[in-house]
Write an enzyme that holds these catalytic residues in place. Structure first.
Site, PDB file in Angstrom:
ATOM      1  N   HIS A 120       0.820  -1.219   0.000  1.00 35.78           N
ATOM      2  CA  HIS A 120       0.000   0.000   0.000  1.00 35.78           C
ATOM      3  C   HIS A 120       0.852   1.266   0.000  1.00 35.78           C
ATOM      4  CE1 HIS A 120       0.338   1.058   4.378  1.00 35.78           C
ATOM      5  NE2 HIS A 120       0.450  -0.252   4.550  1.00 35.78           N
TER       6      HIS A 120
ATOM      7  N   ASP B  31       6.267   2.002   6.168  1.00 33.69           N
ATOM      8  CA  ASP B  31       5.015   1.249   6.156  1.00 33.69           C
ATOM      9  C   ASP B  31       4.016   2.040   5.331  1.00 33.69           C
ATOM     10  OD1 ASP B  31       2.650  -0.100   6.736  1.00 33.69           O
ATOM     11  OD2 ASP B  31       2.536   0.615   8.801  1.00 33.69           O
TER      12      ASP B  31
ATOM     13  N   GLU C 251      -5.269   1.066   2.917  1.00 29.34           N
ATOM     14  CA  GLU C 251      -4.901   0.058   3.902  1.00 29.34           C
ATOM     15  C   GLU C 251      -4.919   0.616   5.311  1.00 29.34           C
ATOM     16  OE1 GLU C 251      -2.416  -2.502   6.495  1.00 29.34           O
ATOM     17  OE2 GLU C 251      -2.176  -0.376   6.009  1.00 29.34           O
ATOM     18  N   GLU C 252      -4.432   1.830   5.489  1.00 31.34           N
ATOM     19  CA  GLU C 252      -4.299   2.384   6.837  1.00 31.34           C
ATOM     20  C   GLU C 252      -5.645   2.679   7.505  1.00 31.34           C
ATOM     21  OE1 GLU C 252      -1.772   2.259   8.500  1.00 31.34           O
ATOM     22  OE2 GLU C 252       0.013   2.416   7.262  1.00 31.34           O
TER      23      GLU C 252
ATOM     24  N   HIS D 255       4.782   3.131  12.709  1.00 31.94           N
ATOM     25  CA  HIS D 255       3.878   4.270  12.854  1.00 31.94           C
ATOM     26  C   HIS D 255       4.556   5.462  13.544  1.00 31.94           C
ATOM     27  CE1 HIS D 255      -0.346   2.405  12.030  1.00 31.94           C
ATOM     28  NE2 HIS D 255       0.552   2.054  11.128  1.00 31.94           N
TER      29      HIS D 255
END
Length: 344
Positions: free
Chosen positions: A70, A187, A221-222, A322
Site C-alpha cells: 500500500h 510502512d 490500507e491504513e 507508525h
C-alpha cells in the site's frame, strides 16, 4: 545482480516517500507509480478506488497470486479552525499524537495550494507552560501552528483553508552510509519499492513465473479497506508485502525478511507460511517467523471481504512502526530474494 535491483528499490522508495499520500489523498502518488510500471513495460490500470493493479506475467492463470502493498500513509485532517488561527486536527489512520508532536507538516487545501506548519502541543513553550511535562499528548492537546501571519479564524479562512483539508507530515527520509533506511511511512512505501523492483527483475531477466502474478498497490490500507476489492479472476493466493514487525518478544530485525505466522486477525494460511519458510531455508535467505500482536494486512481484509483465497504476509523488518521508522537495505534484499525464491 540483486544489488542493482536493490538500489533501484531504495531509489523508488525515496521517490514515493517524497509524494504526500495519507489515506484518501493518493492520486498524485498513484499516478507516479502508474508511470513507473509503464516505464518498465507493463500495462497498469487504475482501480475505481484509486489503487494500481497490474498483471506482471506467469503461466497458470487459474492459480494466480496477487501481491499487495500500500502507498497510503498515516496523516491528519483539519477538524476545526480555532479562533486564534491554530488548527485542531483529527488523525487519519493510526498517526499517534506522541509521535507527531513537533513534526513539520503541510496543509493541503482543495483549491488554494499548500501551506506549511508544525504540529505542536498547545502552549508549547516549556518556559511558559508549567504543565508541559504532565500533559497527555492527544489530538485534543495538540494543534497545527501555520507558518503564516494569521491570528484569527478569519485570517486562516482567507488563505482558503477549511475543515476537511488534509494534513501531510514530513517523512524526513534518509539512507545512512551503513545501509539503514530511516523515514516516516516506510510502512508501506518500502514494500511498493520492492514490488516495483521485483517487476523490473522479471521484465529485464525475461523470467516467467509458474503462476500468474498480479500486483495491487492499494490506497486505503491504513483505514482498513485497502485490499477489500480488485482481486482478479483466477487468483487463489493473496500475499501481502507489508512491513515486518520489529520489537520486544519478536525475532526479526531490520536486516531480515519477516514471515508472519499470525496477526490480530488470526493465523495466516498454513501452506503459504510453510512454502515461504521452505523457500527461505532452501535459498539461504535471512528470515524470521513472528507473531504480530497488533496488526492487520491487506491480505486479512481480502478474506474478510469474502474472497476464497489462501493468504500470507511478508516484509522487510521495520522498527518503530507508525513513528519515525527504520529498516535496512539487507531487509529489502532478503524480501526481494524471498519473492524470487517463492514465486520465480
Amino acid at each position: 545482480m540483486s544489488k542493482n535491483y536493490v538500489d533501484y528499490m531504495v531509489e523508488e522508495t525515496k521517490n514515493i516517500l517524497a509524494i504526500d499520500s495519507p489515506s484518501g489523498y493518493t492520486k498524485e502518488v498513484a499516478d507516479y507509480v502508474m508511470g513507473e510500471y509503464k516505464k518498465l513495460g507493463y500495462e497498469p490500470k487504475l482501480t475505481v478506488k484509486g489503487g494500481v493493479l497490474v498483471p506482471i506475467g506467469g503461466r497458470d492463470k487459474e492459480n494466480a497470486v496477487l501481491l499487495e502493498a500500500h502507498i497510503d500513509t498515516l496523516g491528519a485532517m483539519v477538524a476545526e479552525i480555532k479562533a486564534n488561527g491554530r488548527l485542531r486536527v483529527t488523525a487519519v489512520g493510526g498517526m499517534n499524537a506522541n509521535n507527531a508532536e513537533g513534526e513539520n507538516c503541510k496543509v493541503v487545501t482543495r483549491f488554494n495550494g499548500k501551506y506549511d506548519g508544525t504540529l505542536q502541543l498547545i502552549n508549547a513553550s516549556i518556559h511558559v507552560n508549567g504543565e508541559y511535562n504532565d500533559t497527555k499528548r492527544s489530538y485534543d492537546s495538540v494543534e497545527v501552528v501555520l507558518d503564516e501571519k494569521v491570528k484569527s479564524k478569519e485570517d486562516v479562512e482567507k488563505l482558503g483553508i477549511m475543515t476537511g483539508d488534509f494534513v501531510c507530515f514530513d517523512p524526513r527520509t534518509t539512507v545512512t552510509a551503513s545501509g539503514y533506511i530511516k523515514s516516516r511511512f516506510l510502512d508501506d512505501k518500502l514494500s511498493v519499492g520492492i514490488l516495483l523492483g521485483y517487476a523490473k527483475y522479471l521484465k529485464e531477466e525475461n523470467v516467467t513465473p509458474e503462476r500468474m502474478i498480479y500486483q495491487h498497490i492499494t490506497v486505503f490500507e491504513e483505514v482498513g479497506h485497502g485490499g477489500a476489492a480488485s482481486v482478479p479472476e483466477g487468483v487463489t493466493e493473496v500475499l501481502s508485502v507489508d512491513m515486518g514487525c520489529v520489537g520486544d518478544g519478536l525475532a526479526c530485525d531490520e536486516t531480515q525478511v519477516s514471515i508472519c505466522a499470525k496477526d490480530s486477525h488470526g493465523p495466516y494460511h498454513y501452506d503459504v507460511v510453510n512454502g515461504l519458510v521452505k523457500a527461505a531455508k532452501e535459498n539461504n535467505i535471512d528470515f524470521a517467523v513472528d507473531v504480530y500482536p497488533y496488526y492487520g494486512s491487506d491480505a486479512d481484509v481480502a478474506l474478510t471481504a469474502g474472497y476464497d483465497v489462501r493468504h500470507g504476509l511478508i516484509g522487510s523488518g521495520v522498527y518503530a512502526s507508525h513513528g519515525y521508522e527504520r529498516s535496512h537495505v539487507d531487509g529489502v534484499k532478503n524480501t526481494f530474494e524471498l519473492l524470487k525464491a517463492y514465486l520465480g
